[in-house]
Design an enzyme around this catalytic site. Structure first.
Site, PDB file in Angstrom:
ATOM      1  CG  HIS A  95      -1.771   1.219   1.342  1.00  0.00           C
ATOM      2  ND1 HIS A  95      -3.096   1.249   0.975  1.00  0.00           N
ATOM      3  CD2 HIS A  95      -1.468   2.465   1.781  1.00  0.00           C
ATOM      4  CE1 HIS A  95      -3.566   2.474   1.187  1.00  0.00           C
ATOM      5  NE2 HIS A  95      -2.598   3.233   1.686  1.00  0.00           N
ATOM      6  CD  GLU A  96       1.546   3.452   3.749  1.00  0.00           C
ATOM      7  OE1 GLU A  96       1.635   4.508   3.108  1.00  0.00           O
ATOM      8  OE2 GLU A  96       0.594   3.223   4.518  1.00  0.00           O
ATOM      9  CG  HIS A 112       0.428   6.225  -0.899  1.00  0.00           C
ATOM     10  ND1 HIS A 112      -0.531   7.117  -1.359  1.00  0.00           N
ATOM     11  CD2 HIS A 112      -0.174   5.522   0.093  1.00  0.00           C
ATOM     12  CE1 HIS A 112      -1.650   6.954  -0.677  1.00  0.00           C
ATOM     13  NE2 HIS A 112      -1.468   5.992   0.207  1.00  0.00           N
TER      14      HIS A 112
END
EC number: 3.5.1.88
Length: 163
Positions: free
Chosen positions: A139-140, A143
Protein backbone atom coordinates in the site's frame (compact mmCIF):
# COMPACT_ATOMS: atom_id res chain seq x y z
CA UNK A 1 8.48 25.76 10.59
CA UNK A 2 5.33 24.29 12.11
CA UNK A 3 4.95 20.56 12.49
CA UNK A 4 2.72 18.88 9.93
CA UNK A 5 -0.27 16.87 11.01
CA UNK A 6 -3.64 15.48 9.96
CA UNK A 7 -4.68 18.80 8.37
CA UNK A 8 -1.74 18.47 5.94
CA UNK A 9 -2.59 14.99 4.63
CA UNK A 10 -3.46 15.31 0.96
CA UNK A 11 -6.99 14.11 0.23
CA UNK A 12 -8.25 11.90 -2.59
CA UNK A 13 -8.18 13.86 -5.84
CA UNK A 14 -5.13 16.00 -5.00
CA UNK A 15 -2.85 15.90 -8.07
CA UNK A 16 0.34 15.19 -6.09
CA UNK A 17 -1.09 11.85 -4.94
CA UNK A 18 -0.91 10.63 -8.55
CA UNK A 19 2.73 11.61 -9.20
CA UNK A 20 5.81 9.41 -8.90
CA UNK A 21 8.17 10.41 -6.09
CA UNK A 22 11.88 11.13 -6.45
CA UNK A 23 14.57 9.08 -4.67
CA UNK A 24 15.94 10.42 -1.41
CA UNK A 25 19.59 11.41 -1.77
CA UNK A 26 22.10 10.50 0.94
CA UNK A 27 22.83 14.23 1.23
CA UNK A 28 19.18 14.73 2.30
CA UNK A 29 19.42 12.58 5.46
CA UNK A 30 19.16 15.68 7.68
CA UNK A 31 15.85 16.55 5.97
CA UNK A 32 14.64 12.94 6.39
CA UNK A 33 14.63 13.43 10.17
CA UNK A 34 12.18 16.35 9.92
CA UNK A 35 10.06 14.62 7.29
CA UNK A 36 9.86 11.51 9.49
CA UNK A 37 8.74 13.60 12.48
CA UNK A 38 5.97 15.10 10.34
CA UNK A 39 4.89 11.66 9.09
CA UNK A 40 4.83 10.27 12.64
CA UNK A 41 2.84 13.26 13.89
CA UNK A 42 0.24 13.02 11.12
CA UNK A 43 -0.12 9.27 11.64
CA UNK A 44 -0.57 9.72 15.41
CA UNK A 45 -3.40 12.18 14.78
CA UNK A 46 -5.07 9.78 12.32
CA UNK A 47 -4.82 7.00 14.92
CA UNK A 48 -6.42 9.24 17.55
CA UNK A 49 -9.26 10.40 15.29
CA UNK A 50 -10.01 7.31 13.15
CA UNK A 51 -8.48 4.43 15.15
CA UNK A 52 -6.31 3.13 12.31
CA UNK A 53 -2.91 3.83 10.80
CA UNK A 54 0.18 1.64 10.61
CA UNK A 55 2.12 3.50 7.94
CA UNK A 56 2.24 6.66 5.87
CA UNK A 57 4.12 7.58 2.71
CA UNK A 58 5.82 10.96 2.30
CA UNK A 59 3.74 11.96 -0.78
CA UNK A 60 0.64 11.95 1.43
CA UNK A 61 2.09 15.08 3.07
CA UNK A 62 3.19 16.53 -0.27
CA UNK A 63 6.81 15.44 0.29
CA UNK A 64 7.56 13.98 -3.12
CA UNK A 65 10.31 11.64 -1.95
CA UNK A 66 10.55 7.84 -1.77
CA UNK A 67 10.14 7.72 2.00
CA UNK A 68 7.79 5.63 4.14
CA UNK A 69 7.20 5.68 7.88
CA UNK A 70 5.78 2.50 9.45
CA UNK A 71 4.99 1.87 13.10
CA UNK A 72 3.92 -1.64 14.05
CA UNK A 73 4.96 -1.17 17.67
CA UNK A 74 8.42 0.03 16.72
CA UNK A 75 8.96 2.89 14.25
CA UNK A 76 10.68 2.07 10.97
CA UNK A 77 11.98 4.59 8.43
CA UNK A 78 12.08 3.19 4.90
CA UNK A 79 14.11 5.15 2.35
CA UNK A 80 14.13 4.34 -1.39
CA UNK A 81 12.39 0.97 -1.04
CA UNK A 82 12.60 -1.71 -3.72
CA UNK A 83 10.37 -4.76 -3.91
CA UNK A 84 12.66 -7.65 -4.84
CA UNK A 85 10.20 -10.54 -4.53
CA UNK A 86 6.42 -10.69 -4.82
CA UNK A 87 4.72 -14.04 -4.28
CA UNK A 88 2.31 -15.41 -6.84
CA UNK A 89 -0.07 -16.17 -3.98
CA UNK A 90 -2.51 -13.29 -3.47
CA UNK A 91 -5.19 -12.41 -0.93
CA UNK A 92 -8.12 -9.99 -0.81
CA UNK A 93 -8.77 -7.38 1.85
CA UNK A 94 -10.61 -4.15 2.58
CA UNK A 95 -7.89 -1.50 2.38
CA UNK A 96 -8.01 1.91 4.05
CA UNK A 97 -5.99 5.04 3.49
CA UNK A 98 -5.30 8.24 5.42
CA UNK A 99 -5.99 10.25 2.27
CA UNK A 100 -9.62 9.05 2.35
CA UNK A 101 -10.14 7.82 5.93
CA UNK A 102 -13.86 7.01 5.68
CA UNK A 103 -13.61 4.87 2.53
CA UNK A 104 -12.62 1.20 2.31
CA UNK A 105 -11.52 -0.37 -0.97
CA UNK A 106 -11.35 -4.11 -1.68
CA UNK A 107 -8.02 -4.98 -3.33
CA UNK A 108 -5.78 -7.97 -4.00
CA UNK A 109 -2.26 -7.97 -2.59
CA UNK A 110 0.69 -10.34 -2.72
CA UNK A 111 0.82 -12.59 0.34
CA UNK A 112 4.64 -12.48 0.67
CA UNK A 113 7.36 -10.08 -0.42
CA UNK A 114 10.91 -8.99 0.19
CA UNK A 115 11.65 -5.30 0.60
CA UNK A 116 15.12 -3.77 0.33
CA UNK A 117 15.63 -0.21 1.57
CA UNK A 118 17.94 2.22 3.30
CA UNK A 119 17.29 3.04 6.95
CA UNK A 120 17.70 6.50 8.49
CA UNK A 121 21.46 5.86 8.87
CA UNK A 122 21.70 4.96 5.17
CA UNK A 123 22.35 1.28 5.93
CA UNK A 124 20.82 -1.23 3.50
CA UNK A 125 18.13 -3.37 5.11
CA UNK A 126 16.00 -6.29 3.95
CA UNK A 127 12.53 -7.14 5.25
CA UNK A 128 10.80 -10.40 4.36
CA UNK A 129 7.13 -9.70 5.02
CA UNK A 130 3.93 -11.73 4.85
CA UNK A 131 0.21 -11.18 5.20
CA UNK A 132 -0.68 -7.89 6.96
CA UNK A 133 2.90 -6.58 6.87
CA UNK A 134 3.20 -7.39 3.16
CA UNK A 135 -0.13 -5.69 2.47
CA UNK A 136 0.94 -2.56 4.34
CA UNK A 137 4.27 -2.36 2.51
CA UNK A 138 2.54 -2.71 -0.87
CA UNK A 139 0.00 0.00 0.00
CA UNK A 140 2.67 2.50 1.05
CA UNK A 141 5.03 1.54 -1.79
CA UNK A 142 2.29 2.21 -4.34
CA UNK A 143 1.88 5.74 -2.92
CA UNK A 144 5.49 6.39 -3.97
CA UNK A 145 4.52 5.57 -7.56
CA UNK A 146 1.33 7.66 -7.50
CA UNK A 147 -0.95 4.62 -7.26
CA UNK A 148 -3.84 4.66 -4.78
CA UNK A 149 -5.83 1.63 -3.67
CA UNK A 150 -8.88 3.19 -5.39
CA UNK A 151 -7.02 2.52 -8.66
CA UNK A 152 -6.45 -1.12 -7.68
CA UNK A 153 -10.03 -1.95 -6.67
CA UNK A 154 -11.06 -5.49 -7.61
CA UNK A 155 -14.17 -4.21 -9.41
CA UNK A 156 -16.65 -1.33 -9.39
CA UNK A 157 -18.44 -2.76 -6.31
CA UNK A 158 -15.28 -2.85 -4.19
CA UNK A 159 -15.95 0.35 -2.26
CA UNK A 160 -17.72 0.92 1.05
CA UNK A 161 -17.90 3.48 3.81
CA UNK A 162 -16.08 2.70 7.03
CA UNK A 163 -18.61 1.43 9.59
Amino acid sequence: MSKKGIKDILQLGHPLLYQKSEPVLQSELDAVKGWTEDLASAMAEIRDKYNFGRGIAAPQLGIMKRLIYIDLGQPKVIINPELSYLSEEMFELWDDCMSFPNLLVKVKRHKHLTLRYHDESWNMQEWKASDNEAELIQHEYHHLDGILCTMRAIDDKSFKWRP
